[in-house]
Design a protein around this motif. Sequence first.
Motif, PDB file in Angstrom:
ATOM      1  N   VAL A  67     -27.546  18.756  -3.650  1.00 47.45           N
ATOM      2  CA  VAL A  67     -27.652  19.928  -2.787  1.00 47.45           C
ATOM      3  C   VAL A  67     -27.050  19.644  -1.417  1.00 47.45           C
ATOM      4  CG1 VAL A  67     -29.744  20.736  -3.964  1.00 47.45           C
ATOM      5  CG2 VAL A  67     -29.968  19.268  -1.958  1.00 47.45           C
ATOM      6  N   HIS A  68     -26.816  20.720  -0.675  1.00 46.42           N
ATOM      7  CA  HIS A  68     -26.404  20.643   0.728  1.00 46.42           C
ATOM      8  C   HIS A  68     -27.397  21.435   1.560  1.00 46.42           C
ATOM      9  CE1 HIS A  68     -21.826  19.869  -0.055  1.00 46.42           C
ATOM     10  NE2 HIS A  68     -22.555  18.791  -0.227  1.00 46.42           N
ATOM     11  N   ASP A  69     -27.604  21.006   2.781  1.00 51.99           N
ATOM     12  CA  ASP A  69     -28.404  21.745   3.755  1.00 51.99           C
ATOM     13  C   ASP A  69     -27.500  22.821   4.341  1.00 51.99           C
ATOM     14  OD1 ASP A  69     -29.886  22.705   5.883  1.00 51.99           O
ATOM     15  OD2 ASP A  69     -30.030  20.783   6.923  1.00 51.99           O
ATOM     16  N   THR A  70     -27.883  24.075   4.195  1.00 47.81           N
ATOM     17  CA  THR A  70     -27.039  25.178   4.656  1.00 47.81           C
ATOM     18  C   THR A  70     -26.955  25.262   6.169  1.00 47.81           C
ATOM     19  OG1 THR A  70     -28.901  26.722   4.556  1.00 47.81           O
ATOM     20  CG2 THR A  70     -27.490  26.568   2.602  1.00 47.81           C
ATOM     21  N   GLU A  71     -27.863  24.595   6.875  1.00 47.22           N
ATOM     22  CA  GLU A  71     -27.846  24.644   8.338  1.00 47.22           C
ATOM     23  C   GLU A  71     -27.160  23.436   8.970  1.00 47.22           C
ATOM     24  OE1 GLU A  71     -31.709  25.522   9.947  1.00 47.22           O
ATOM     25  OE2 GLU A  71     -31.916  27.323   8.736  1.00 47.22           O
ATOM     26  N   ALA A  72     -26.698  22.508   8.159  1.00 44.65           N
ATOM     27  CA  ALA A  72     -26.029  21.319   8.689  1.00 44.65           C
ATOM     28  C   ALA A  72     -24.601  21.660   9.092  1.00 44.65           C
ATOM     29  CB  ALA A  72     -26.018  20.208   7.652  1.00 44.65           C
ATOM     30  N   ASP A  73     -24.154  21.113  10.243  1.00 47.28           N
ATOM     31  CA  ASP A  73     -22.778  21.328  10.681  1.00 47.28           C
ATOM     32  C   ASP A  73     -21.795  20.708   9.700  1.00 47.28           C
ATOM     33  OD1 ASP A  73     -23.594  22.723  12.945  1.00 47.28           O
ATOM     34  OD2 ASP A  73     -23.695  20.899  14.167  1.00 47.28           O
ATOM     35  N   GLU A  74     -22.103  19.494   9.260  1.00 51.65           N
ATOM     36  CA  GLU A  74     -21.284  18.804   8.267  1.00 51.65           C
ATOM     37  C   GLU A  74     -22.201  18.355   7.140  1.00 51.65           C
ATOM     38  OE1 GLU A  74     -18.626  15.798   9.778  1.00 51.65           O
ATOM     39  OE2 GLU A  74     -18.359  16.918  11.648  1.00 51.65           O
ATOM     40  N   PRO A  75     -22.356  19.203   6.105  1.00 53.23           N
ATOM     41  CA  PRO A  75     -23.303  18.869   5.039  1.00 53.23           C
ATOM     42  C   PRO A  75     -22.925  17.586   4.305  1.00 53.23           C
ATOM     43  CG  PRO A  75     -22.362  21.070   4.730  1.00 53.23           C
ATOM     44  CD  PRO A  75     -21.670  20.452   5.878  1.00 53.23           C
ATOM     45  N   ILE A  76     -23.956  16.834   3.948  1.00 54.19           N
ATOM     46  CA  ILE A  76     -23.773  15.636   3.130  1.00 54.19           C
ATOM     47  C   ILE A  76     -24.456  15.880   1.790  1.00 54.19           C
ATOM     48  CG2 ILE A  76     -23.634  14.083   5.115  1.00 54.19           C
ATOM     49  CD1 ILE A  76     -26.553  13.231   4.423  1.00 54.19           C
ATOM     50  N   THR A 116     -33.113  13.124  -0.666  1.00 55.04           N
ATOM     51  CA  THR A 116     -32.661  11.913   0.017  1.00 55.04           C
ATOM     52  C   THR A 116     -31.139  11.881  -0.093  1.00 55.04           C
ATOM     53  OG1 THR A 116     -33.043   9.529   0.235  1.00 55.04           O
ATOM     54  CG2 THR A 116     -32.838  10.367  -1.985  1.00 55.04           C
ATOM     55  N   PRO A 117     -30.455  11.289   0.888  1.00 57.39           N
ATOM     56  CA  PRO A 117     -28.993  11.184   0.768  1.00 57.39           C
ATOM     57  C   PRO A 117     -28.621  10.450  -0.517  1.00 57.39           C
ATOM     58  CG  PRO A 117     -29.688  10.642   2.987  1.00 57.39           C
ATOM     59  CD  PRO A 117     -30.939  10.748   2.166  1.00 57.39           C
ATOM     60  N   ILE A 118     -27.599  10.926  -1.180  1.00 58.56           N
ATOM     61  CA  ILE A 118     -27.245  10.362  -2.481  1.00 58.56           C
ATOM     62  C   ILE A 118     -26.882   8.882  -2.380  1.00 58.56           C
ATOM     63  CG2 ILE A 118     -24.806  11.019  -2.506  1.00 58.56           C
ATOM     64  CD1 ILE A 118     -25.528  11.850  -5.541  1.00 58.56           C
ATOM     65  N   GLY A 119     -26.255   8.470  -1.293  1.00 57.19           N
ATOM     66  CA  GLY A 119     -25.925   7.046  -1.118  1.00 57.19           C
ATOM     67  C   GLY A 119     -27.179   6.192  -1.035  1.00 57.19           C
ATOM     68  N   VAL A 120     -28.183   6.670  -0.345  1.00 55.24           N
ATOM     69  CA  VAL A 120     -29.463   5.950  -0.239  1.00 55.24           C
ATOM     70  C   VAL A 120     -30.105   5.843  -1.616  1.00 55.24           C
ATOM     71  CG1 VAL A 120     -31.815   6.091   0.690  1.00 55.24           C
ATOM     72  CG2 VAL A 120     -29.855   6.621   2.159  1.00 55.24           C
ATOM     73  N   LEU A 121     -30.073   6.943  -2.368  1.00 55.18           N
ATOM     74  CA  LEU A 121     -30.671   6.938  -3.708  1.00 55.18           C
ATOM     75  C   LEU A 121     -29.939   5.971  -4.633  1.00 55.18           C
ATOM     76  CD1 LEU A 121     -32.781   8.097  -5.634  1.00 55.18           C
ATOM     77  CD2 LEU A 121     -31.187   9.951  -6.146  1.00 55.18           C
ATOM     78  N   GLU A 122     -28.612   5.949  -4.561  1.00 54.46           N
ATOM     79  CA  GLU A 122     -27.845   5.042  -5.419  1.00 54.46           C
ATOM     80  C   GLU A 122     -28.115   3.580  -5.083  1.00 54.46           C
ATOM     81  OE1 GLU A 122     -23.875   6.630  -4.936  1.00 54.46           O
ATOM     82  OE2 GLU A 122     -24.164   7.986  -6.642  1.00 54.46           O
ATOM     83  N   ASP A 123     -28.303   3.264  -3.785  1.00 53.32           N
ATOM     84  CA  ASP A 123     -28.646   1.891  -3.396  1.00 53.32           C
ATOM     85  C   ASP A 123     -30.045   1.520  -3.878  1.00 53.32           C
ATOM     86  OD1 ASP A 123     -26.209   1.606  -2.147  1.00 53.32           O
ATOM     87  OD2 ASP A 123     -27.006   1.951  -0.122  1.00 53.32           O
ATOM     88  N   TYR A 124     -30.975   2.461  -3.763  1.00 53.77           N
ATOM     89  CA  TYR A 124     -32.373   2.224  -4.114  1.00 53.77           C
ATOM     90  C   TYR A 124     -32.581   2.161  -5.625  1.00 53.77           C
ATOM     91  CZ  TYR A 124     -37.276   3.522  -4.968  1.00 53.77           C
ATOM     92  OH  TYR A 124     -38.567   3.580  -5.427  1.00 53.77           O
ATOM     93  N   MET A 125     -31.935   3.070  -6.328  1.00 55.10           N
ATOM     94  CA  MET A 125     -32.153   3.185  -7.767  1.00 55.10           C
ATOM     95  C   MET A 125     -30.820   3.512  -8.435  1.00 55.10           C
ATOM     96  SD  MET A 125     -34.874   5.719  -9.645  1.00 55.10           S
ATOM     97  CE  MET A 125     -36.294   4.985  -8.852  1.00 55.10           C
ATOM     98  N   PRO A 126     -30.012   2.486  -8.740  1.00 52.09           N
ATOM     99  CA  PRO A 126     -28.680   2.722  -9.286  1.00 52.09           C
ATOM    100  C   PRO A 126     -28.658   3.571 -10.564  1.00 52.09           C
ATOM    101  CG  PRO A 126     -28.944   0.428  -8.675  1.00 52.09           C
ATOM    102  CD  PRO A 126     -30.289   1.072  -8.528  1.00 52.09           C
ATOM    103  N   ASP A 127     -29.718   3.532 -11.333  1.00 52.35           N
ATOM    104  CA  ASP A 127     -29.750   4.300 -12.584  1.00 52.35           C
ATOM    105  C   ASP A 127     -30.521   5.616 -12.431  1.00 52.35           C
ATOM    106  OD1 ASP A 127     -32.250   3.173 -12.285  1.00 52.35           O
ATOM    107  OD2 ASP A 127     -32.473   2.670 -14.412  1.00 52.35           O
TER     108      ASP A 127
END
Length: 165
Positions: A67-76, A116-127
Amino acid sequence: MASETNTILTMTRKGGPRGPPEGRKEEEPWQDPGSDESLQRTLDLVLEVELSDESDNEPDFIYGDIVHDTEADEPIALAVVNVPGLIALEWEFEDGETLADRNPKCPDDDDVIVVTPIGVLEDYMPDWDTREAAIPLEQLVEDEVPFAPFPSLRLVRVEDSHLRD
């Protein structure tokens, strides 16, 4: 019995104090307004409505949606990690404010979605993308994984979860 099948259905038209409109009789025989074509068109519309109702039953967000946050200037890219079944008015922060307080544009009864940011999730739980269940909030806190609650109306799904068919 044969006379029953030949009976013509009639509808009474009420004309008020002046009687029926000019050229009309008090009772006129009922005529089938459509044909097989209009019946088919009606059946097609019913099927279309039923199919759209089925898709309406699908939840807006599930574990693994991106998902993206619709209120973020630059969504991640954010990954949905939990849908706790709470509304914004029920999610309370340590300072006593609720998620509804912090998001006045959203209704108080909007669903809470934890991401959670997808990069954080991938580092925390690769699978994470093979997992079939949401990550419990207690586990995220215990493992010190950064996450954030959002009202569902602030999020837009940009990629479907691996769990969606």
